[in-house]
Write a protein that holds these residues in place. Structure first.
Motif, mmCIF file in Angstrom:
data_model
loop_
_atom_site.group_PDB
_atom_site.id
_atom_site.type_symbol
_atom_site.label_atom_id
_atom_site.label_comp_id
_atom_site.label_asym_id
_atom_site.label_seq_id
_atom_site.Cartn_x
_atom_site.Cartn_y
_atom_site.Cartn_z
ATOM 1 N N ALA A 189 0.835 -1.211 0.000
ATOM 2 C CA ALA A 189 0.000 0.000 0.000
ATOM 3 C C ALA A 189 0.863 1.252 0.000
ATOM 4 O O ALA A 189 0.541 2.245 -0.682
ATOM 5 N N VAL B 267 -3.530 -4.889 3.210
ATOM 6 C CA VAL B 267 -3.494 -3.887 2.135
ATOM 7 C C VAL B 267 -4.673 -2.939 2.265
ATOM 8 O O VAL B 267 -4.517 -1.705 2.179
ATOM 9 N N ILE B 268 -5.864 -3.497 2.470
ATOM 10 C CA ILE B 268 -7.064 -2.657 2.610
ATOM 11 C C ILE B 268 -6.946 -1.746 3.823
ATOM 12 O O ILE B 268 -7.263 -0.543 3.760
ATOM 13 N N VAL C 152 -3.655 -8.196 -5.648
ATOM 14 C CA VAL C 152 -3.182 -8.965 -4.499
ATOM 15 C C VAL C 152 -3.220 -10.457 -4.801
ATOM 16 O O VAL C 152 -2.256 -11.189 -4.556
ATOM 17 N N ALA D 126 -13.149 -3.456 -3.562
ATOM 18 C CA ALA D 126 -12.502 -4.763 -3.638
ATOM 19 C C ALA D 126 -13.327 -5.704 -4.502
ATOM 20 O O ALA D 126 -14.563 -5.701 -4.442
ATOM 21 N N VAL E 124 -11.568 2.609 -0.859
ATOM 22 C CA VAL E 124 -11.128 1.277 -1.271
ATOM 23 C C VAL E 124 -12.309 0.427 -1.724
ATOM 24 O O VAL E 124 -13.272 0.214 -0.980
ATOM 25 N N ALA F 296 -4.616 -9.372 1.665
ATOM 26 C CA ALA F 296 -5.544 -8.324 1.242
ATOM 27 C C ALA F 296 -6.063 -7.528 2.431
ATOM 28 O O ALA F 296 -6.316 -6.315 2.313
ATOM 29 N N VAL G 100 -4.673 -2.499 -7.111
ATOM 30 C CA VAL G 100 -3.631 -3.338 -6.522
ATOM 31 C C VAL G 100 -4.020 -4.796 -6.747
ATOM 32 O O VAL G 100 -5.074 -5.243 -6.273
ATOM 33 N N VAL H 131 -8.873 -3.058 -4.994
ATOM 34 C CA VAL H 131 -8.047 -4.198 -4.584
ATOM 35 C C VAL H 131 -8.582 -5.426 -5.296
ATOM 36 O O VAL H 131 -9.749 -5.802 -5.131
#
Length: 460
Positions: A323, A364-365, A411, A377, A375, A361, A409, A344
């Motif tokens: 991140a 990252v979140i 993941v 996902a 964010v 994940a 991103v 994500v």
């Protein structure tokens, strides 16, 4: 069905007679735990012996198995095998663990062993299974532990617990540890022959019986080690090796920008030397195996283990590093992460598996949210409520292009992500956590490889 056979431990039958009894179904098998590893194991046992009862606390799982249905997704060949074995009566399921224990002469334990918040192995479910087995244990029975447990569990917990609860002398039943060495998506082939099967008993007779049984299950070699504790350690050492190796790769990835090279290229070149086998870097290590196994060791020893713990720290730091790298790359593009909308891609810990335990994940979140990003996902393996539980707004893959994204991103590279129309987005900044993206026409930073200088495309 009642236990029609006195069991294989201390049997008076010759070895070939024992094998024949096993194959003929005269040695009933009970498998405790019908999860993503337990169900394939039960199905293979059923195919081999024709007489298996599976136990699970989930009534829906039990119903599905009895109806010949498979609740484990993306496991090639398993739905067909479950249907076949249930259809011929070789595989049955129940929630009544004590009744199943009374039927069994071989008891196979394959239930999860999670960690507590303070990194202690939680053996509550395991002990509950032992209680059930003790209620049905008979002289000659064999108890096989397949799920991963701390060293000395078989000798210092299983044997005395069963002896105390059942009233049967420890010289009248066998206990062995035979580690599950199976990966999701290839369970059947792994169980039946991909790797040698490791067996280790609490005594010589337990090791002999375990070797005989798994000689019928696998087409590969059966390796009998000195004792159950050695076998338990083998499984843990496999995970520790991978964790430490991945930590090395991740640390090399973290110094990529200082070196100014593609670290993954250097790793691939280094691995052409037969004594080098550096793993691939990534956004973190997930699942219920590698992130947990180090603590199965460290919680049971008094000796310092700095390498093991440092590897955990490095791997646990990678979601935040991922991140933070996005924040830096957005800054290079003249944008602030505080006003960015970030997708994500992938919430499960590995592609094609609906499992989120210890998923990178999550970190990252959390880090992106700390930085002020909005964010979203996407995960085709999970329901929206599961995705939302990680603090991101769930979005379907089909609706992704409708969102005005600033960044993405990767993941967990599910194969469904191959269909993303990257050209539908304006000037994205993308972090490729697994090195799976080609030229997508956007700014891409790959963990370990660094920034890729591609032509940025704009759509009208």
């Amino acid at each position: 069905m009642t236990n029609q056979y006195t069991g294989l431990y201390n049997s008076e039958l010759p070895p070939e007679g024992q094998r024949q009894a096993l194959r003929d179904g005269a040695v009933p098998v009970t498998v405790y735990g019908l999860g993503k590893m337990g169900l394939p194991l039960a199905a293979v046992y059923a195919k081999t012996t024709g007489n298996v009862v599976g136990v699970d606390i989930d009534a829906d799982v039990v119903r599905m198995v009895n109806d010949g249905e498979c609740h484990v997704a993306k496991e090639p060949g398993l739905p067909e095998l479950v249907a076949e074995q249930a259809g011929r009566g070789a595989l049955r399921a129940t929630t009544d663990s004590v009744a199943a224990a009374k039927e069994g002469a071989i008891h196979v334990i394959i239930v999860p062993t999670p960690l507590t918040d303070d990194h202690e192995p939680d053996l509550a479910a395991f002990v509950a299974v032992l209680d059930s087995i003790a209620a049905g244990l008979a002289p000659g029975d064999m108890v096989v532990v397949e799920c991963t447990v701390p060293p000395k569990t078989s000798s210092e917990l299983v044997v005395p617990h069963l002896e105390a609860k059942s009233g049967i002398s420890r010289t009248e039943f066998g206990v062995a540890f035979c580690p599950e060495r199976t990966s999701s998506g290839r369970a059947l082939q792994d169980i039946t022959g991909s790797h040698p099967k490791i067996v280790g008993g609490v005594d010589t007779e337990s090791t002999r019986v375990a070797s005989l049984v798994y000689g019928e299950i696998t087409s590969n070699e059966v390796i009998a080690v000195s004792d159950a504790t050695t076998a338990e350690s083998v499984k843990l050492f496999e995970g520790l090796y991978r964790d430490v190796n991945i930590a090395l790769a991740n640390e090399l990835a973290r110094i990529r920008d200082d070196l100014g090279i593609d670290v993954t290229e250097a790793i691939h070149a280094a691995n052409t030397q037969p004594y080098c086998d550096i793993h691939a870097p990534g956004p973190g290590v997930g699942g219920h195996c590698i992130p947990w196994y180090p603590y199965f060791i460290t919680s049971r020893v008094t000796t310092d283990t700095p390498l093991i713990l440092t590897a955990r720290e490095v791997n646990d730091s990678m979601p935040a590093f991922t991140a933070d790298t996005l924040r830096t790359e957005l800054s290079h593009a003249g944008r602030d992460i505080e006003t960015a909308t970030v997708a994500v891609l992938g919430v499960t810990y590995r592609p094609g598996v609906a499992e989120t335990r210890a998923t990178p994940a999550a970190g990252v979140i959390d880090r992106l949210t700390e930085h002020g990003a909005t964010v979203l996902a996407v995960d085709p393996m999970l329901d929206d409520d599961v995705v939302a539980s990680f603090g991101a707004t769930p979005v379907s893959l089909a609706d992704l292009s409708a969102h005005d994204l600033d960044a993405a991103v990767v993941v967990t590279p599910h194969e469904e992500f191959d269909d993303i129309d990257w050209a539908a987005f304006d000037d994205l900044v993308v972090i490729d956590g697994r090195g799976t993206l080609g030229d997508i026409g956007h700014r891409v930073y790959t963990i370990g490889a660094g920034p890729r200088n591609t032509e940025v495309r704009h759509h009208d």
